[in-house]
Design a protein around this motif. Structure first.
Motif: not given
Length: 260
Positions: A179-190
């Motif tokens: 979950i944290t692996l996905a959230i890192r890139v998602f949060a940065a791009m968003f």
């Protein structure tokens, strides 16, 4: 100054709703098309650039070799180890290239949308690709019970501590990591794309629609920040692709290692 301009002209700042793009046709949205396009671009580039390899590479071959060497030696070998890394080079290269291209879509005219700013795409990469791979190789190497012990029972701790430590380790390794692996890139791009939207739309509003003696000079500042943030966002997009690939390789290396 901000409140009168926002209220008088009816300016609505961009928000999370602007990332929910309507379907283009048959329920297919722009991010879905970009994901498929990214796969086509990556596959086509590596196939074409490696079709006629030369001792003295041209620009296309040089870039392909550089990216491959970076993924192979700079990520896979470093994180997984020189003994076990070779089977995972294609995966690491694919993850790095795929995340990078989808991130860079956010800066390319017409595309102008970082695909991984939709949480579903990084979650799919993490939960359906990275998560099964690193746990599978761990179970295969250590056995079912051995791998669970390897992941949840760090050696050297007092026996009583394991009552607290083992559930925490299990939660981290089997639930939180993907979950944290996905959230890192998602949060940065968003966040990065939203900041670009705010400065760009605000600059346009101040220049075209807002009234007042300072609106147009301030619009220049807003556009200047949009340009500056574009360069910052490009750097973050590359870094996030690297981080995603590094962490994925690190999880695989941790699953294969003999030590906890």
């Amino acid at each position: 100054m901000g409140a009168p301009v926002l209220t008088a002209g009816g300016f609505t700042p961009p928000g999370a709703g602007d990332f929910n793009l309507p379907p283009i046709f048959a329920g297919i949205t722009k991010p879905m098309i970009l994901v498929v396009l990214a796969m086509i671009i990556i596959a086509a580039y590596f196939l074409i650039s490696s079709r006629k390899l030369k001792i003295v590479p041209g620009k296309g071959q040089f870039v392909a070799e550089y990216v491959y060497d970076f993924a192979r030696n700079g990520i896979a070998r470093e994180q997984i180890g020189s003994k076990d890394f070779k089977p995972f080079v294609p995966l690491v290269l694919s993850l790095f290239s795929f995340v990078l291209v989808n991130n860079l879509f956010g800066l390319i005219p017409i595309f102008q949308f970082p695909t991984l700013a939709h949480i579903g795409f990084p979650l799919a990469l993490s939960l359906l690709v990275v998560y099964p791979v690193y746990h599978y190789v761990g179970f295969r190497k250590h056995g079912f019970v051995g791998y669970l012990k390897h992941q949840t029972v760090p050696p050297g701790a007092p026996a009583a501590i394991y009552l607290l430590l083992t559930p925490i380790e299990f939660l981290q390794k089997f639930v939180l990591n993907p979950i944290t692996l996905a959230i890192r890139v998602f949060a940065a791009m968003f966040a990065g794309h939203l900041i670009l939207l705010v400065f760009t739309v605000a600059g346009e509003f101040l220049l075209v629609e807002a009234s007042g003696p300072i609106a147009k000079p301030v619009s220049i500042i807003s556009f200047a920040f949009a340009i500056l943030m574009t360069f910052v966002e490009a750097l973050i997009q590359v870094i996030q692709a690297y981080v995603f690939a590094v962490l994925s390789a690190n999880y695989i290396g941790a699953a294969l290692s003999e030590d906890h």
